[in-house]
Design a protein around this motif. Sequence first.
Motif, PDB file in Angstrom:
ATOM      1  N   ALA A  22       0.839  -1.206   0.000  1.00 45.64           N
ATOM      2  CA  ALA A  22       0.000   0.000   0.000  1.00 45.64           C
ATOM      3  C   ALA A  22       0.872   1.254   0.000  1.00 45.64           C
ATOM      4  CB  ALA A  22      -0.937  -0.015   1.198  1.00 45.64           C
ATOM      5  N   ALA A  23       1.945   1.245   0.778  1.00 43.22           N
ATOM      6  CA  ALA A  23       2.851   2.395   0.824  1.00 43.22           C
ATOM      7  C   ALA A  23       3.519   2.638  -0.523  1.00 43.22           C
ATOM      8  CB  ALA A  23       3.902   2.187   1.902  1.00 43.22           C
ATOM      9  N   ALA A  24       3.698   1.573  -1.301  1.00 44.11           N
ATOM     10  CA  ALA A  24       4.314   1.690  -2.623  1.00 44.11           C
ATOM     11  C   ALA A  24       3.310   2.136  -3.689  1.00 44.11           C
ATOM     12  CB  ALA A  24       4.934   0.356  -3.021  1.00 44.11           C
ATOM     13  N   GLY A  25       2.040   2.295  -3.300  1.00 38.44           N
ATOM     14  CA  GLY A  25       1.047   2.795  -4.242  1.00 38.44           C
ATOM     15  C   GLY A  25       0.038   1.781  -4.721  1.00 38.44           C
ATOM     16  N   GLU A  26       0.191   0.538  -4.311  1.00 45.06           N
ATOM     17  CA  GLU A  26      -0.761  -0.496  -4.730  1.00 45.06           C
ATOM     18  C   GLU A  26      -1.954  -0.494  -3.773  1.00 45.06           C
ATOM     19  OE1 GLU A  26      -0.858  -5.278  -5.662  1.00 45.06           O
ATOM     20  OE2 GLU A  26       1.042  -4.206  -5.645  1.00 45.06           O
ATOM     21  N   THR A  27      -3.146  -0.683  -4.299  1.00 44.97           N
ATOM     22  CA  THR A  27      -4.338  -0.787  -3.467  1.00 44.97           C
ATOM     23  C   THR A  27      -4.514  -2.237  -3.049  1.00 44.97           C
ATOM     24  OG1 THR A  27      -5.398   1.039  -4.616  1.00 44.97           O
ATOM     25  CG2 THR A  27      -6.842  -0.426  -3.391  1.00 44.97           C
ATOM     26  N   VAL A  28      -4.734  -2.456  -1.755  1.00 42.02           N
ATOM     27  CA  VAL A  28      -4.937  -3.799  -1.221  1.00 42.02           C
ATOM     28  C   VAL A  28      -6.360  -3.884  -0.694  1.00 42.02           C
ATOM     29  CG1 VAL A  28      -4.196  -5.504   0.479  1.00 42.02           C
ATOM     30  CG2 VAL A  28      -2.501  -3.987  -0.577  1.00 42.02           C
ATOM     31  N   VAL A  29      -7.139  -4.836  -1.206  1.00 42.16           N
ATOM     32  CA  VAL A  29      -8.510  -5.047  -0.763  1.00 42.16           C
ATOM     33  C   VAL A  29      -8.540  -6.311   0.080  1.00 42.16           C
ATOM     34  CG1 VAL A  29     -10.895  -5.458  -1.495  1.00 42.16           C
ATOM     35  CG2 VAL A  29      -9.428  -3.911  -2.810  1.00 42.16           C
ATOM     36  N   ILE A  30      -9.058  -6.190   1.301  1.00 47.75           N
ATOM     37  CA  ILE A  30      -9.170  -7.334   2.201  1.00 47.75           C
ATOM     38  C   ILE A  30     -10.629  -7.774   2.213  1.00 47.75           C
ATOM     39  CG2 ILE A  30      -8.872  -8.142   4.568  1.00 47.75           C
ATOM     40  CD1 ILE A  30      -6.695  -5.978   4.873  1.00 47.75           C
ATOM     41  N   THR A  31     -10.834  -9.073   2.025  1.00 47.47           N
ATOM     42  CA  THR A  31     -12.191  -9.607   1.964  1.00 47.47           C
ATOM     43  C   THR A  31     -12.491 -10.489   3.172  1.00 47.47           C
ATOM     44  OG1 THR A  31     -11.488 -11.535   0.701  1.00 47.47           O
ATOM     45  CG2 THR A  31     -12.171  -9.607  -0.568  1.00 47.47           C
ATOM     46  N   LYS A  32     -13.757 -10.544   3.511  1.00 51.84           N
ATOM     47  CA  LYS A  32     -14.243 -11.436   4.567  1.00 51.84           C
ATOM     48  C   LYS A  32     -15.397 -12.222   3.965  1.00 51.84           C
ATOM     49  CE  LYS A  32     -15.815 -11.389   9.351  1.00 51.84           C
ATOM     50  NZ  LYS A  32     -16.142 -10.502  10.496  1.00 51.84           N
ATOM     51  N   ARG A  33     -15.211 -13.533   3.896  1.00 52.40           N
ATOM     52  CA  ARG A  33     -16.187 -14.416   3.253  1.00 52.40           C
ATOM     53  C   ARG A  33     -16.471 -13.991   1.818  1.00 52.40           C
ATOM     54  NH1 ARG A  33     -19.858 -14.383   8.530  1.00 52.40           N
ATOM     55  NH2 ARG A  33     -18.666 -15.870   9.752  1.00 52.40           N
ATOM     56  N   GLY A  34     -15.423 -13.556   1.141  1.00 50.14           N
ATOM     57  CA  GLY A  34     -15.528 -13.210  -0.269  1.00 50.14           C
ATOM     58  C   GLY A  34     -16.021 -11.803  -0.566  1.00 50.14           C
ATOM     59  N   LYS A  35     -16.379 -11.038   0.460  1.00 53.06           N
ATOM     60  CA  LYS A  35     -16.876  -9.673   0.242  1.00 53.06           C
ATOM     61  C   LYS A  35     -15.847  -8.662   0.739  1.00 53.06           C
ATOM     62  CE  LYS A  35     -21.690 -10.985   0.619  1.00 53.06           C
ATOM     63  NZ  LYS A  35     -22.959 -10.769   1.290  1.00 53.06           N
ATOM     64  N   PRO A  36     -15.606  -7.613  -0.042  1.00 55.97           N
ATOM     65  CA  PRO A  36     -14.622  -6.603   0.365  1.00 55.97           C
ATOM     66  C   PRO A  36     -15.060  -5.889   1.647  1.00 55.97           C
ATOM     67  CG  PRO A  36     -15.451  -6.161  -1.859  1.00 55.97           C
ATOM     68  CD  PRO A  36     -16.197  -7.319  -1.335  1.00 55.97           C
ATOM     69  N   VAL A  37     -14.149  -5.780   2.606  1.00 56.50           N
ATOM     70  CA  VAL A  37     -14.457  -5.086   3.857  1.00 56.50           C
ATOM     71  C   VAL A  37     -13.455  -3.968   4.168  1.00 56.50           C
ATOM     72  CG1 VAL A  37     -15.735  -6.976   4.935  1.00 56.50           C
ATOM     73  CG2 VAL A  37     -13.277  -6.876   5.218  1.00 56.50           C
ATOM     74  N   VAL A  38     -12.252  -4.030   3.599  1.00 56.08           N
ATOM     75  CA  VAL A  38     -11.220  -3.026   3.870  1.00 56.08           C
ATOM     76  C   VAL A  38     -10.457  -2.751   2.588  1.00 56.08           C
ATOM     77  CG1 VAL A  38      -9.084  -2.537   5.125  1.00 56.08           C
ATOM     78  CG2 VAL A  38     -10.918  -3.781   6.254  1.00 56.08           C
TER      79      VAL A  38
END
Length: 82
Positions: A22-38
């Motif tokens: 993320a600090a390098a500019g890439e977006t990181v999406v964290i999922t919970k049970r297959g749905k994006p939450v963060v």
Amino acid sequence: MDSKTVSLADAKARLSELAELAAAGETVVITKRGKPVVRMTRPESPRKPVDLEQLQQLTASMPPQSEEAGEFMRQMRDNARY
């Protein structure tokens, strides 16, 4: 901008690595049970305030345009190579 998706369980194990991405500019999406939450992204840099007096001095020292902006843009468009 690139995007990487990881599960919450993987994110727990790899938080430092994901923070670096993320600090390098890439977006990181964290999922919970297959749905994006963060979504983790690099924070925006705060903007520096503009010194109005300094800006006015700068623009006052510039010579005026010899033609109107509309005419200038028309010439730029007409002379552009496509």
